[in-house]
Design an enzyme around this catalytic site. Sequence first.
Site: not given
Length: 192
Positions: A15, A17
């Site tokens: 991922d 952020d």
Amino acid sequence: MDRGKQIRPKAVLLDRDGVINFDSPDYILSPEQWQPIPGALEAIARLHSAGIKLAIVSNQSGLGRGMMDRDTFNDIHAKMMLAIEQAGGYISHVAYCPHGPDDGCVCRKPLPGMVIDSLAALNLPDKPEDALFIGDSIRDVEAAFAAKVPAMLVQSGYGDADKILEKSRQLMPEIQAFANLATAVDAVLGEC
């Protein structure tokens, strides 16, 4: 999943952020706001040096919500990719969903669309168990679980890390959680 008993993954899906860079409940909307979490870029470089392919799998609904334009998103992406490459890392594939939660798309996490696309791009479409997803939210774990990809959590995002871990363990009882990407990569590479 106890990675200590597993063979090193052939690919790691990350991922963005909260894993690679600091996250914000108000979104990352400019290149200036994109700031790497200490140790994350070096962790990506360590995975790359170990021969592990890397992909980024990220919801980016700020695009679909009109909070930033495509050029600004591309500038954020370019800053991230340059920083990763300057640290010695390399990202083989990037998947992002620009849609909002009510757009009815098939790619937005917790749906597994981007994970499945990334597995195909990394030549692992029939071997999800050979990959590992590292995220910071229950959406990440749900997407990995739906695609049959083992997962790890990092607790460097802005959500309630204890609640995220508790919910994640309902899907993956053996899931491990680490302070950040650097410590997760220590475990992946057997360096802890």
